[in-house]
Structures are given as structure tokens and as C-alpha cells.
Write an enzyme that holds these catalytic residues in place. Structure first.
Site, short mmCIF file in Angstrom:
data_model
loop_
_atom_site.label_atom_id
_atom_site.label_comp_id
_atom_site.label_asym_id
_atom_site.label_seq_id
_atom_site.Cartn_x
_atom_site.Cartn_y
_atom_site.Cartn_z
N HIS A 1 4.69 24.38 36.88
CA HIS A 1 4.92 24.40 38.33
C HIS A 1 3.73 23.74 39.04
O HIS A 1 2.72 24.38 39.28
CB HIS A 1 5.13 25.83 38.82
N HIS B 1 10.74 20.87 33.14
CA HIS B 1 11.26 21.91 32.25
C HIS B 1 11.68 21.24 30.94
O HIS B 1 12.33 20.20 30.98
CB HIS B 1 12.52 22.57 32.82
#
Length: 174
Positions: A79, A104
Site C-alpha cells: 500500500h 497485489h
């Protein structure tokens, strides 16, 4: 009452933001527990089709750590938080808007050599922070995905089935 928060208030919120992001990426759920408010507003309509107006922190930790979501040991995330704006909503509430890029990758097995699916999200997120016993805590998130790379829609397909609008979890969902 919207106004600029003080430098100390912003750094307190930044600390909570870092702890939130890094605990997600390291799957450190005990660490996540320490940085969240008792109740959170979780607006995951952008990828789970679900809004929780007032999710208790224990439920939030259970959802985040679920293997159908971020708790999947085969899923790696990062993140990244870019520039931010800050607005003081009340003496104990601050709203931040943050640039985010979140790659991801879910692997096929625990060897982590072959990628099963990857998807990267780009956009901003509105995040809420609350002062709890003189410490700023993460109190909610609303990601706004502007564009995605690869097969982002497949990364949380199982989580969407479980937690999303038609899923069985989330009694506090809207």
C-alpha cells in the site's frame, strides 16, 4: 468546523496511516488492532460492493485477516501512499485524502515463485481518523479506484462473494 489540523495532529494521523498500511502488507493483525478506532466506517463499494457505516474494530480485524481477503498467505500487497490533504472535521476527527497505488499478487503456492493472479489499483482514498484517549487512530477508508492494471477484479473475487452485497458476512453493512 472544517479547518486545517495542526502539524502535531497531522503527524499523529500519518502514524496511524503508516501502521494501517504496513500492518495490511505484513499481515500483522495484532499491530493493526493497535492503530484502529473502536468503530470504523469501511466503504469497500469500489471492489467488494459493500459499505459498513459502523463496523466494530474486532469485526474489521476479522475481515481484514480472513483468508478470502488480505489474510490469504499467498497474497502479497504494498500500500503506497502519495500526497495527502487533511481537513479537521471536529476536535477529535480528521479526514485525509491520499493518493494510493496498491499492487497485489496472489501466488499459486507457498513457494511464492509462480503468480496466479495480479492486479494493481491506482487512485485515491478518503480516510477517517479519530482521537481516542489522546492518540489518533485509523477510523475508516473509502478507496476510489481510478484505474487498475492486469486482473485486479480477480484478486478479491472470493472475498467479494463472501463479504460483498450478496455475501453472508457483514451485519453492519449498508
Amino acid at each position: 468546523m472544517a479547518k486545517d489540523p495542526t502539524f502535531e495532529e497531522v503527524t499523529g494521523c500519518q502514524r496511524a496511516l503508516f501502521e494501517w498500511a504496513d500492518s495490511y502488507d505484513t499481515k500483522d493483525w495484532e499491530r493493526l488492532k493497535k492503530c484502529v478506532a473502536p468503530t470504523l466506517r469501511i466503504d469497500y463499494r469500489s471492489f467488494l460492493d459493500k459499505l459498513w457505516e459502523a463496523m466494530p474494530s474486532d469485526e474489521f480485524i476479522l475481515m481484514a485477516s480472513d483468508p478470502r481477503f488480505l489474510g490469504n498467505p499467498l497474497l502479497k500487497t504494498q500500500h503506497f501512499v502519495g500526497l495527502s490533504t487533511w481537513q479537521k472535521i471536529s476536535p477529535d476527527e480528521i479526514e485525509g485524502t491520499h493518493q494510493l497505488r496498491v499492487p497485489h499478487q496472489r501466488y499459486t503456492d507457498s513457494n511464492m515463485k509462480e503468480v496466479a493472479v495480479k492486479g494493481h489499483a491506482h487512485g485515491i482514498a478518503t480516510m477517517w481518523y479519530k482521537r481516542v484517549e489522546d492518540e489518533w487512530k485509523f477510523a475508516g477508508v473509502c478507496p476510489q479506484i481510478r484505474w487498475a492494471e492486469f486482473d485486479y477484479d480477480k484478486v478479491f473475487a472470493e472475498g467479494k462473494d463472501h463479504f460483498g452485497e450478496n455475501g453472508g458476512n457483514g451485519e453492519h453493512a449498508v
